[in-house]
Design a protein around this motif. Structure first.
Motif, PDB file in Angstrom:
ATOM      1  N   VAL A   1     -15.300 108.697  20.963  1.00 20.48           N
ATOM      2  CA  VAL A   1     -16.416 109.479  20.430  1.00 20.48           C
ATOM      3  C   VAL A   1     -17.020 110.345  21.518  1.00 20.48           C
ATOM      4  N   LYS A   2     -17.624 111.454  21.085  1.00 21.57           N
ATOM      5  CA  LYS A   2     -18.465 112.274  21.954  1.00 21.57           C
ATOM      6  C   LYS A   2     -19.923 112.013  21.603  1.00 21.57           C
ATOM      7  N   LYS A   3     -20.216 111.988  20.279  1.00 24.82           N
ATOM      8  CA  LYS A   3     -21.552 111.654  19.781  1.00 24.82           C
ATOM      9  C   LYS A   3     -21.365 110.742  18.583  1.00 24.82           C
ATOM     10  N   HIS A   4     -22.271 109.747  18.453  1.00 20.47           N
ATOM     11  CA  HIS A   4     -22.118 108.773  17.371  1.00 20.47           C
ATOM     12  C   HIS A   4     -23.464 108.163  17.022  1.00 20.47           C
ATOM     13  N   LEU A   5     -23.770 108.093  15.705  1.00 20.20           N
ATOM     14  CA  LEU A   5     -24.952 107.389  15.227  1.00 20.20           C
ATOM     15  C   LEU A   5     -24.617 105.910  15.228  1.00 20.20           C
ATOM     16  N   LEU A   6     -25.357 105.131  16.020  1.00 22.81           N
ATOM     17  CA  LEU A   6     -25.066 103.702  16.141  1.00 22.81           C
ATOM     18  C   LEU A   6     -25.564 102.940  14.923  1.00 22.81           C
ATOM     19  N   ARG A   7     -24.734 102.015  14.464  1.00 26.26           N
ATOM     20  CA  ARG A   7     -25.094 101.124  13.357  1.00 26.26           C
ATOM     21  C   ARG A   7     -24.998  99.698  13.863  1.00 26.26           C
ATOM     22  N   ASN A   8     -25.666  98.806  13.152  1.00 22.03           N
ATOM     23  CA  ASN A   8     -25.693  97.401  13.538  1.00 22.03           C
ATOM     24  C   ASN A   8     -24.264  96.876  13.754  1.00 22.03           C
ATOM     25  N   ASN A   9     -24.052  96.178  14.857  1.00 26.42           N
ATOM     26  CA  ASN A   9     -22.780  95.554  15.252  1.00 26.42           C
ATOM     27  C   ASN A   9     -21.703  96.537  15.698  1.00 26.42           C
ATOM     28  N   ASP A  10     -22.043  97.806  15.951  1.00 22.82           N
ATOM     29  CA  ASP A  10     -21.070  98.719  16.559  1.00 22.82           C
ATOM     30  C   ASP A  10     -20.756  98.213  17.963  1.00 22.82           C
ATOM     31  N   VAL A  11     -19.480  98.320  18.360  1.00 22.81           N
ATOM     32  CA  VAL A  11     -19.060  97.871  19.686  1.00 22.81           C
ATOM     33  C   VAL A  11     -18.665  99.091  20.504  1.00 22.81           C
ATOM     34  N   ILE A  12     -19.406  99.321  21.597  1.00 20.92           N
ATOM     35  CA  ILE A  12     -19.155 100.433  22.517  1.00 20.92           C
ATOM     36  C   ILE A  12     -18.294  99.884  23.652  1.00 20.92           C
ATOM     37  N   GLU A  13     -17.173 100.560  23.921  1.00 17.24           N
ATOM     38  CA  GLU A  13     -16.273 100.102  24.993  1.00 17.24           C
ATOM     39  C   GLU A  13     -16.293 101.098  26.141  1.00 17.24           C
ATOM     40  N   LEU A  14     -16.592 100.569  27.334  1.00 18.25           N
ATOM     41  CA  LEU A  14     -16.576 101.338  28.580  1.00 18.25           C
ATOM     42  C   LEU A  14     -15.660 100.590  29.532  1.00 18.25           C
ATOM     43  N   GLY A  15     -14.425 101.045  29.650  1.00 14.95           N
ATOM     44  CA  GLY A  15     -13.447 100.291  30.435  1.00 14.95           C
ATOM     45  C   GLY A  15     -13.220  98.944  29.765  1.00 14.95           C
ATOM     46  N   LYS A  16     -13.317  97.844  30.547  1.00 21.39           N
ATOM     47  CA  LYS A  16     -13.150  96.496  29.996  1.00 21.39           C
ATOM     48  C   LYS A  16     -14.451  95.923  29.448  1.00 21.39           C
ATOM     49  N   TYR A  17     -15.555  96.605  29.678  1.00 19.35           N
ATOM     50  CA  TYR A  17     -16.863  96.125  29.249  1.00 19.35           C
ATOM     51  C   TYR A  17     -17.157  96.553  27.806  1.00 19.35           C
TER      52      TYR A  17
ATOM     53  N   LEU B   1     -20.422  96.866  24.936  1.00 15.79           N
ATOM     54  CA  LEU B   1     -21.845  96.845  24.610  1.00 15.79           C
ATOM     55  C   LEU B   1     -21.934  96.770  23.088  1.00 15.79           C
ATOM     56  N   THR B   2     -22.493  95.691  22.579  1.00 18.18           N
ATOM     57  CA  THR B   2     -22.645  95.532  21.139  1.00 18.18           C
ATOM     58  C   THR B   2     -24.044  95.989  20.755  1.00 18.18           C
ATOM     59  N   PHE B   3     -24.117  96.896  19.786  1.00 18.10           N
ATOM     60  CA  PHE B   3     -25.398  97.422  19.337  1.00 18.10           C
ATOM     61  C   PHE B   3     -25.983  96.466  18.308  1.00 18.10           C
ATOM     62  N   ALA B   4     -27.191  96.004  18.561  1.00 15.62           N
ATOM     63  CA  ALA B   4     -27.906  95.149  17.624  1.00 15.62           C
ATOM     64  C   ALA B   4     -29.171  95.894  17.220  1.00 15.62           C
ATOM     65  N   GLY B   5     -29.126  96.498  16.037  1.00 16.76           N
ATOM     66  CA  GLY B   5     -30.258  97.274  15.550  1.00 16.76           C
ATOM     67  C   GLY B   5     -30.805  96.644  14.298  1.00 16.76           C
ATOM     68  N   ARG B   6     -31.613  97.415  13.600  1.00 20.19           N
ATOM     69  CA  ARG B   6     -32.122  96.931  12.327  1.00 20.19           C
ATOM     70  C   ARG B   6     -30.957  96.753  11.375  1.00 20.19           C
ATOM     71  N   SER B   7     -30.990  95.710  10.596  1.00 21.18           N
ATOM     72  CA  SER B   7     -29.943  95.457   9.626  1.00 21.18           C
ATOM     73  C   SER B   7     -30.210  96.273   8.369  1.00 21.18           C
ATOM     74  N   LEU B   8     -29.281  97.189   8.039  1.00 20.14           N
ATOM     75  CA  LEU B   8     -29.422  98.026   6.857  1.00 20.14           C
ATOM     76  C   LEU B   8     -28.487  97.539   5.766  1.00 20.14           C
ATOM     77  N   ALA B   9     -28.918  97.642   4.538  1.00 13.66           N
ATOM     78  CA  ALA B   9     -28.038  97.335   3.407  1.00 13.66           C
ATOM     79  C   ALA B   9     -26.929  98.372   3.383  1.00 13.66           C
ATOM     80  N   PRO B  10     -25.707  98.023   2.957  1.00 12.03           N
ATOM     81  CA  PRO B  10     -24.603  98.981   2.977  1.00 12.03           C
ATOM     82  C   PRO B  10     -24.908 100.268   2.230  1.00 12.03           C
ATOM     83  N   ALA B  11     -25.590 100.199   1.109  1.00 13.32           N
ATOM     84  CA  ALA B  11     -25.892 101.413   0.352  1.00 13.32           C
ATOM     85  C   ALA B  11     -26.852 102.301   1.133  1.00 13.32           C
ATOM     86  N   ALA B  12     -27.821 101.717   1.804  1.00  7.94           N
ATOM     87  CA  ALA B  12     -28.798 102.501   2.551  1.00  7.94           C
ATOM     88  C   ALA B  12     -28.173 103.129   3.792  1.00  7.94           C
TER      89      ALA B  12
END
Length: 186
Positions: free
Chosen positions: A72-88, A90-101
């Motif tokens: 990605v170059k730009k990305h809207l983060l959603r709950n449980n998205d996993v960002i990979e930087l090399g071997k590391y 970063l799991t995004f823990a945000g507000r939990s949204l209903a799938p429809a929302a």
């Protein structure tokens, strides 16, 4: 409050709350989230928080940034998205949204209501309510030979032409400014 959970090989190393408007990620010590690894660029990525939304942006890193396995170059983060930087990771823990929302465009949902409200306000300014005791009267009478549909089409046509004149005026001003700036240098 949203946060990023840093892990390596499934082992959680640290948690970072996204309290700032702009959170930097990279290898250099001045970053908000420092990952001291040669696969991570000095200034690798940034998370921009606007309201309840967090956006990840790769800032020209050498090895790139992956979210859920996709570059990605730009990305809207959603709950449980996993960002990979090399071997590391970063799991995004945000507000939990209903799938429809999470799948709808908020702008599309609210625009009709805003447009309707603006039309009602404009109509109220154009056609004020009659004074008590006075009967309502028409503001713009229609000629006997003109139907109300053609009058409406004529009004819509003139409204559609107005922005073109504004564009022409702006272009003309830009042309005059360019001539005054560059035309006299001969």
């Amino acid at each position: 409050m949203a946060k990023l959970i840093l892990s390596l090989d499934g082992l959680v190393l640290n948690e970072f709350s996204l309290t700032k408007e702009r959170t930097t990620i990279g290898r250099k010590p001045h970053n908000d989230i420092q990952i001291d690894n040669l696969a991570v660029s000095g200034e690798h990525a940034v998370v921009v928080t606007i309201g309840n939304d967090c956006f990840l942006e790769d800032v020209g890193s050498t090895n790139g940034t992956l979210v859920n396995g996709a570059p990605v170059k730009k990305h809207l983060l959603r709950n449980n998205d996993v960002i990979e930087l090399g071997k590391y990771k970063l799991t995004f823990a945000g507000r939990s949204l209903a799938p429809a929302a999470a799948d709808y465009d908020k702008t599309m949902l609210w625009r009709p209501a805003v447009a309707k409200q603006a039309a009602v306000q404009k109509a109220a300014l154009t056609n004020p309510p009659p004074a008590p005791g006075n009967p309502a009267r028409s503001v713009a009478p229609v000629d006997a030979g003109t139907s109300s549909a053609s009058a409406r089409a004529s009004a819509e046509g003139s409204a559609a032409r107005r922005p073109i004149w504004k564009i022409v005026l702006v272009l003309l001003a830009m042309l005059i400014l360019a001539f005054l700036t560059y035309g006299t240098r001969g």
